[in-house]
Design an enzyme around this catalytic site. Structure first.
Site, PDB file in Angstrom:
ATOM      1  CG  ASP A  38      -2.249   0.765   0.908  1.00 11.06           C
ATOM      2  OD1 ASP A  38      -2.168   1.954   0.537  1.00 11.06           O
ATOM      3  OD2 ASP A  38      -3.330   0.175   1.046  1.00 11.06           O
ATOM      4  CG  ASP A  64       2.272   4.964  -6.651  1.00  9.97           C
ATOM      5  OD1 ASP A  64       1.504   4.240  -7.311  1.00  9.97           O
ATOM      6  OD2 ASP A  64       2.273   6.204  -6.714  1.00  9.97           O
ATOM      7  CB  VAL A  65       0.309  -0.506  -7.762  1.00  3.18           C
ATOM      8  CG1 VAL A  65       0.224  -1.323  -6.487  1.00  3.18           C
ATOM      9  CG2 VAL A  65      -0.927   0.381  -7.938  1.00  3.18           C
ATOM     10  CG  ASN A  90      -8.037  -4.286  -3.234  1.00  2.00           C
ATOM     11  OD1 ASN A  90      -9.257  -4.332  -3.380  1.00  2.00           O
ATOM     12  ND2 ASN A  90      -7.462  -3.501  -2.317  1.00  2.00           N
ATOM     13  CE1 TYR A 156     -12.865   3.175  -9.320  1.00  3.93           C
ATOM     14  CE2 TYR A 156     -15.106   2.665 -10.027  1.00  3.93           C
ATOM     15  CZ  TYR A 156     -14.019   2.426  -9.194  1.00  3.93           C
ATOM     16  OH  TYR A 156     -14.087   1.425  -8.254  1.00  3.93           O
ATOM     17  CE  LYS A 160     -11.721  -0.150 -10.299  1.00  5.11           C
ATOM     18  NZ  LYS A 160     -10.767  -0.962  -9.533  1.00  5.11           N
TER      19      LYS A 160
HETATM   20  N1  NAD Z   1     -15.729   0.779  -2.150  1.00  6.28           N
HETATM   21  C1  NAD Z   1     -16.480   0.544  -3.202  1.00  6.28           C
HETATM   22  O1  NAD Z   1     -17.672   0.871  -3.233  1.00  6.28           O
HETATM   23  C2  NAD Z   1     -15.896  -0.198  -4.384  1.00  6.28           C
HETATM   24  C3  NAD Z   1     -16.774  -0.679  -5.361  1.00  6.28           C
HETATM   25  C4  NAD Z   1     -16.272  -1.349  -6.464  1.00  6.28           C
HETATM   26  C5  NAD Z   1     -14.910  -1.542  -6.595  1.00  6.28           C
HETATM   27  N2  NAD Z   1     -14.076  -1.047  -5.633  1.00  6.28           N
HETATM   28  C6  NAD Z   1     -12.649  -1.259  -5.847  1.00  6.28           C
HETATM   29  O2  NAD Z   1     -12.107  -1.944  -4.747  1.00  6.28           O
HETATM   30  C7  NAD Z   1     -10.724  -1.663  -4.635  1.00  6.28           C
HETATM   31  C8  NAD Z   1     -10.402  -1.359  -3.186  1.00  6.28           C
HETATM   32  O3  NAD Z   1     -11.071  -0.184  -2.804  1.00  6.28           O
HETATM   33  P1  NAD Z   1     -11.673   0.085  -1.352  1.00  6.28           P
HETATM   34  O4  NAD Z   1     -13.109   0.390  -1.520  1.00  6.28           O
HETATM   35  O5  NAD Z   1     -11.249  -0.973  -0.420  1.00  6.28           O
HETATM   36  O6  NAD Z   1     -10.970   1.492  -1.046  1.00  6.28           O
HETATM   37  P2  NAD Z   1      -9.932   1.957   0.075  1.00  6.28           P
HETATM   38  O7  NAD Z   1      -9.649   3.379  -0.246  1.00  6.28           O
HETATM   39  O8  NAD Z   1     -10.436   1.592   1.427  1.00  6.28           O
HETATM   40  O9  NAD Z   1      -8.657   1.061  -0.233  1.00  6.28           O
HETATM   41  C9  NAD Z   1      -7.874   1.239  -1.373  1.00  6.28           C
HETATM   42  C10 NAD Z   1      -6.416   1.120  -0.949  1.00  6.28           C
HETATM   43  O10 NAD Z   1      -5.616   1.226  -2.123  1.00  6.28           O
HETATM   44  C11 NAD Z   1      -4.507   2.016  -1.799  1.00  6.28           C
HETATM   45  N3  NAD Z   1      -3.945   2.634  -2.992  1.00  6.28           N
HETATM   46  C12 NAD Z   1      -4.466   3.627  -3.726  1.00  6.28           C
HETATM   47  N4  NAD Z   1      -3.627   3.959  -4.707  1.00  6.28           N
HETATM   48  C13 NAD Z   1      -2.545   3.170  -4.573  1.00  6.28           C
HETATM   49  C14 NAD Z   1      -1.328   3.052  -5.281  1.00  6.28           C
HETATM   50  N5  NAD Z   1      -1.047   3.858  -6.316  1.00  6.28           N
HETATM   51  N6  NAD Z   1      -0.442   2.116  -4.891  1.00  6.28           N
HETATM   52  C15 NAD Z   1      -0.695   1.322  -3.824  1.00  6.28           C
HETATM   53  N7  NAD Z   1      -1.830   1.386  -3.118  1.00  6.28           N
HETATM   54  C16 NAD Z   1      -2.736   2.305  -3.481  1.00  6.28           C
HETATM   55  C17 NAD Z   1      -5.031   3.067  -0.828  1.00  6.28           C
HETATM   56  O11 NAD Z   1      -3.987   3.664  -0.077  1.00  6.28           O
HETATM   57  C18 NAD Z   1      -5.995   2.259   0.008  1.00  6.28           C
HETATM   58  O12 NAD Z   1      -5.387   1.733   1.168  1.00  6.28           O
HETATM   59  C19 NAD Z   1     -10.444  -0.516  -5.605  1.00  6.28           C
HETATM   60  O13 NAD Z   1      -9.832  -1.032  -6.764  1.00  6.28           O
HETATM   61  C20 NAD Z   1     -11.820   0.013  -5.925  1.00  6.28           C
HETATM   62  O14 NAD Z   1     -11.888   0.613  -7.192  1.00  6.28           O
HETATM   63  C21 NAD Z   1     -14.529  -0.396  -4.531  1.00  6.28           C
END
Ligand code: NAD
Length: 252
Positions: A38, A64-65, A90, A156, A160
């Site tokens: 992360d 950072d990914v 993720n 976004y 996706k």
């Molecule tokens: N929360 C929702 O409603 C939802 C719905 C559909 C899909 N998603 C997807 O689920 C995944 C996880 O999201 P979440 O809801 O748990 O959000 P979140 O913000 O709680 O977690 C995302 C994590 O990714 C990390 N991150 C962001 N950019 C990064 C980078 N460049 N390098 C490394 N880490 C990085 C952040 O620091 C964070 O800890 C995402 O891909 C998001 O698009 C979320």
């Protein structure tokens, strides 16, 4: 509890929060050895400490990914553990629900660099290891925004959709190498994700209409369960799927 992941080495990106953290917790409970990644070291170390307290072997890589050098360090974490069985892409960011005519170059590039660029870079480095082992599984956390036009802003949604395309391409090409690639498409999940900054007024107004059809939001653990299935041998005949996990939101 199941031991589906006993001895397996799994990379989980974005593991300090939300869905990624729930995935890491779930897989650790099923025996996985983890490389968690992360952006910020503090939150990541907190997650790592919690996993270790539960008995898991964990390498934490702050990075950072969207940066190639950091991606290389994440893969090194798996090498230190001696193998790579499962990669879970993720980490992701939102796009302030911005409609296309308002998208800046900066917003577009950022969302693409993380949501699709990060998965691309990790897969590119993980696949040779998996091909050598003639086994592996990749799970990409996409979104219902990867299948529908009305679940996010333009960047976004495009990112996706691209992630699902990448998943299907890998499923097709690497299936004969013993590697499966699948995507999970969550609906709305209770996490800190948020819109990714001050949202576009036009975008949020439109999204509020869309959210009217949402049955309920998910707990991160409900998404983690689907990710755990797709990464495990229980899903041995599942390849190239985009598994919708949204309580029916996209179906009606
Ligand atoms: N929360 C929702 O409603 C939802 C719905 C559909 C899909 N998603 C997807 O689920 C995944 C996880 O999201 P979440 O809801 O748990 O959000 P979140 O913000 O709680 O977690 C995302 C994590 O990714 C990390 N991150 C962001 N950019 C990064 C980078 N460049 N390098 C490394 N880490 C990085 C952040 O620091 C964070 O800890 C995402 O891909 C998001 O698009 C979320």
């Amino acid at each position: 509890m199941s031991t589906r992941y006993q001895g397996k080495v799994v990379i989980v990106t974005g593991a300090a929060s939300g869905i990624g953290r729930a995935v890491a917790t779930r897989l650790a409970s099923e025996g996985a050895r983890l490389v968690i990644a992360d952006l910020t070291a503090d939150k990541l170390e907190e997650a790592a400490a919690e996993l270790r307290a539960g008995g898991a072997e964990v390498r934490a890589v702050a990075g950072d990914v969207s940066l190639e050098a950091d991606v290389a360090r994440i893969l090194d974490g798996a090498r230190e553990l001696g193998r790579l069985d499962v990669l879970i892409n993720n980490a992701g960011v939102m796009d302030k629900l911005t409609p296309l005519h308002e998208v800046t170059d900066e917003l577009w590039q950022k969302v693409m660099a993380v949501n699709i660029g990060g998965a691309f870079a990790l897969c590119r480095r993980a696949l040779p290891l998996m091909m050598e082992a003639k086994a592996g599984a990749i799970v990409n956390v996409a979104s219902v925004a990867g299948l529908n036009g009305g679940r996010g802003g333009a960047a976004y949604t495009a990112s996706k959709h691209a992630l699902i395309g990448l998943t299907r391409s890998m499923a097709w090409y690497y299936g004969p190498h013993g590697i499966r690639a699948n995507a999970v498409c969550p609906g709305a999940v209770d996490t800190p994700l948020g819109p990714g900054g001050m949202p576009s007024m036009a975008g949020i107004k439109r999204m509020q209409q869309q959210l009217g059809g949402l049955p309920r939001s998910a707990k991160p653990e409900e998404i983690a369960a689907a990710v755990a299935f797709l990464g495990s041998d229980d899903a041995s005949y599942v390849n190239g799927a985009a598994l919708v996990v949204d309580a029916g939101w996209s179906s009606f």
